[in-house]
Design a protein around this motif. Structure first.
Motif, PDB file in Angstrom:
ATOM      1  N   GLU A   1       2.153   9.261  -6.025  1.00  0.00           N
ATOM      2  CA  GLU A   1       2.652  10.611  -5.764  1.00  0.00           C
ATOM      3  C   GLU A   1       3.726  10.992  -6.787  1.00  0.00           C
ATOM      4  OE1 GLU A   1       2.734  14.288  -4.344  1.00  0.00           O
ATOM      5  OE2 GLU A   1       1.280  12.754  -3.789  1.00  0.00           O
TER       6      GLU A   1
ATOM      7  N   LYS B   1       2.478   1.682  -3.373  1.00  0.00           N
ATOM      8  CA  LYS B   1       1.471   2.155  -4.333  1.00  0.00           C
ATOM      9  C   LYS B   1       1.281   3.665  -4.189  1.00  0.00           C
ATOM     10  CE  LYS B   1      -3.479   1.864  -5.091  1.00  0.00           C
ATOM     11  NZ  LYS B   1      -4.726   1.319  -4.556  1.00  0.00           N
ATOM     12  N   HIS B   2       1.201   4.146  -2.952  1.00  0.00           N
ATOM     13  CA  HIS B   2       1.018   5.582  -2.733  1.00  0.00           C
ATOM     14  C   HIS B   2       2.252   6.365  -3.171  1.00  0.00           C
ATOM     15  CE1 HIS B   2      -2.884   5.293  -1.030  1.00  0.00           C
ATOM     16  NE2 HIS B   2      -2.508   4.581   0.022  1.00  0.00           N
TER      17      HIS B   2
ATOM     18  N   ARG C   1       0.825  -1.199   0.000  1.00  0.00           N
ATOM     19  CA  ARG C   1       0.000   0.000   0.000  1.00  0.00           C
ATOM     20  C   ARG C   1       0.866   1.259   0.000  1.00  0.00           C
ATOM     21  NH1 ARG C   1      -1.674   3.785   3.281  1.00  0.00           N
ATOM     22  NH2 ARG C   1      -0.540   2.945   5.051  1.00  0.00           N
ATOM     23  N   LYS C   2       1.913   1.264   0.833  1.00  0.00           N
ATOM     24  CA  LYS C   2       2.805   2.427   0.882  1.00  0.00           C
ATOM     25  C   LYS C   2       3.531   2.609  -0.446  1.00  0.00           C
ATOM     26  CE  LYS C   2       3.634   2.636   5.829  1.00  0.00           C
ATOM     27  NZ  LYS C   2       4.634   2.575   6.903  1.00  0.00           N
TER      28      LYS C   2
END
Length: 142
Positions: A60, A55-56, A52-53
Protein backbone atom coordinates in the motif's frame (compact mmCIF):
# COMPACT_ATOMS: atom_id res chain seq x y z
CA UNK A 1 -27.74 -46.60 -10.10
CA UNK A 2 -25.58 -49.59 -9.31
CA UNK A 3 -22.76 -47.30 -8.14
CA UNK A 4 -25.13 -45.57 -5.75
CA UNK A 5 -26.26 -48.86 -4.19
CA UNK A 6 -22.67 -50.10 -3.93
CA UNK A 7 -21.61 -46.89 -2.21
CA UNK A 8 -24.48 -47.15 0.26
CA UNK A 9 -23.54 -50.72 1.15
CA UNK A 10 -19.79 -50.21 1.36
CA UNK A 11 -19.79 -46.59 2.63
CA UNK A 12 -21.06 -47.45 6.10
CA UNK A 13 -18.41 -50.11 6.49
CA UNK A 14 -15.70 -47.68 5.36
CA UNK A 15 -16.86 -45.11 7.92
CA UNK A 16 -16.58 -47.66 10.71
CA UNK A 17 -13.06 -48.58 9.58
CA UNK A 18 -12.02 -44.92 9.46
CA UNK A 19 -13.32 -44.43 13.00
CA UNK A 20 -11.36 -47.41 14.29
CA UNK A 21 -8.12 -46.19 12.73
CA UNK A 22 -8.52 -42.70 14.22
CA UNK A 23 -9.57 -40.79 11.16
CA UNK A 24 -13.17 -40.47 12.31
CA UNK A 25 -14.75 -37.74 14.41
CA UNK A 26 -13.78 -35.06 11.86
CA UNK A 27 -16.63 -32.85 12.98
CA UNK A 28 -15.11 -32.31 16.43
CA UNK A 29 -11.68 -31.41 15.03
CA UNK A 30 -12.95 -28.88 12.48
CA UNK A 31 -14.18 -26.49 15.17
CA UNK A 32 -11.30 -24.11 14.43
CA UNK A 33 -10.26 -23.66 18.05
CA UNK A 34 -6.70 -23.36 19.30
CA UNK A 35 -7.34 -25.55 22.33
CA UNK A 36 -5.70 -28.71 20.98
CA UNK A 37 -3.01 -27.14 18.82
CA UNK A 38 0.66 -27.10 19.57
CA UNK A 39 1.92 -23.72 20.85
CA UNK A 40 4.60 -23.76 18.14
CA UNK A 41 1.91 -24.05 15.47
CA UNK A 42 -0.07 -21.18 17.01
CA UNK A 43 3.08 -19.04 17.13
CA UNK A 44 3.93 -19.90 13.51
CA UNK A 45 0.42 -18.91 12.39
CA UNK A 46 0.67 -15.62 14.26
CA UNK A 47 4.06 -14.88 12.65
CA UNK A 48 2.68 -15.71 9.20
CA UNK A 49 -0.26 -13.39 9.80
CA UNK A 50 2.08 -10.57 10.89
CA UNK A 51 4.25 -11.09 7.79
CA UNK A 52 1.16 -10.97 5.59
CA UNK A 53 -0.05 -7.72 7.18
CA UNK A 54 3.42 -6.16 6.88
CA UNK A 55 3.56 -7.21 3.21
CA UNK A 56 0.21 -5.53 2.56
CA UNK A 57 1.33 -2.36 4.38
CA UNK A 58 4.46 -2.19 2.20
CA UNK A 59 2.43 -2.76 -0.97
CA UNK A 60 0.00 0.00 0.00
CA UNK A 61 2.90 2.38 0.72
CA UNK A 62 4.37 1.62 -2.73
CA UNK A 63 0.99 2.24 -4.33
CA UNK A 64 0.62 5.55 -2.50
CA UNK A 65 4.08 6.61 -3.71
CA UNK A 66 3.06 5.75 -7.26
CA UNK A 67 -0.20 7.68 -6.86
CA UNK A 68 1.71 10.69 -5.57
CA UNK A 69 4.09 10.57 -8.55
CA UNK A 70 1.10 10.58 -10.90
CA UNK A 71 -0.49 13.47 -8.99
CA UNK A 72 2.76 15.44 -9.23
CA UNK A 73 3.19 14.67 -12.93
CA UNK A 74 -0.32 15.80 -13.89
CA UNK A 75 -0.71 18.50 -11.20
CA UNK A 76 -3.66 16.79 -9.56
CA UNK A 77 -4.58 17.78 -6.04
CA UNK A 78 -5.08 15.02 -3.53
CA UNK A 79 -8.65 14.58 -2.30
CA UNK A 80 -9.44 15.28 1.33
CA UNK A 81 -8.59 12.47 3.70
CA UNK A 82 -11.24 9.80 3.98
CA UNK A 83 -12.59 9.47 7.54
CA UNK A 84 -12.56 5.70 7.08
CA UNK A 85 -8.75 5.71 6.69
CA UNK A 86 -8.34 6.10 10.44
CA UNK A 87 -5.85 3.44 11.60
CA UNK A 88 -8.06 2.64 14.57
CA UNK A 89 -10.89 1.80 12.17
CA UNK A 90 -8.89 -0.91 10.39
CA UNK A 91 -11.03 -3.95 9.70
CA UNK A 92 -14.31 -2.20 10.55
CA UNK A 93 -17.22 -1.68 8.27
CA UNK A 94 -19.45 1.37 8.34
CA UNK A 95 -19.03 4.80 9.82
CA UNK A 96 -17.43 6.07 13.02
CA UNK A 97 -19.78 5.83 15.98
CA UNK A 98 -20.51 8.97 17.97
CA UNK A 99 -19.54 9.04 21.62
CA UNK A 100 -22.20 9.69 24.27
CA UNK A 101 -20.69 13.16 24.82
CA UNK A 102 -21.12 14.02 21.12
CA UNK A 103 -24.70 12.75 21.14
CA UNK A 104 -25.50 14.85 24.25
CA UNK A 105 -23.96 17.95 22.64
CA UNK A 106 -26.11 17.47 19.52
CA UNK A 107 -29.23 17.02 21.64
CA UNK A 108 -28.45 20.27 23.53
CA UNK A 109 -27.91 22.12 20.25
CA UNK A 110 -31.29 20.90 18.96
CA UNK A 111 -33.04 22.02 22.16
CA UNK A 112 -31.46 25.48 21.93
CA UNK A 113 -32.69 25.94 18.35
CA UNK A 114 -36.21 25.23 19.47
CA UNK A 115 -36.78 22.42 17.01
CA UNK A 116 -39.49 22.27 14.37
CA UNK A 117 -42.47 22.28 16.68
CA UNK A 118 -43.49 25.36 18.71
CA UNK A 119 -43.29 25.23 22.50
CA UNK A 120 -47.03 25.63 23.13
CA UNK A 121 -50.32 25.16 21.32
CA UNK A 122 -51.15 28.86 20.82
CA UNK A 123 -47.98 29.33 18.77
CA UNK A 124 -49.03 26.38 16.65
CA UNK A 125 -52.43 27.96 15.93
CA UNK A 126 -50.91 31.31 14.93
CA UNK A 127 -48.24 29.85 12.57
CA UNK A 128 -50.53 29.19 9.57
CA UNK A 129 -51.95 32.71 9.71
CA UNK A 130 -48.46 34.23 9.76
CA UNK A 131 -47.32 32.08 6.85
CA UNK A 132 -50.37 32.98 4.76
CA UNK A 133 -49.75 36.66 5.49
CA UNK A 134 -46.10 36.41 4.39
CA UNK A 135 -47.00 34.57 1.22
CA UNK A 136 -49.70 37.05 0.21
CA UNK A 137 -47.28 39.95 0.76
CA UNK A 138 -44.68 38.37 -1.53
CA UNK A 139 -47.02 37.06 -4.20
CA UNK A 140 -49.59 38.95 -6.23
CA UNK A 141 -52.15 37.44 -8.53
CA UNK A 142 -52.26 38.78 -12.08
Amino acid sequence: MAAFIAKQLVGKQLDSVKGAVGGGDDKADSGGGDAGEDPEVVEARREIEEKRKEKHRKMEAEREDMRQEIRDKYNIKKKADNPFDDPGMEGRLGRKRKTPAELAAEANADEEEGGLLPANLSDLASKPGELVGKVTEKCTLQ
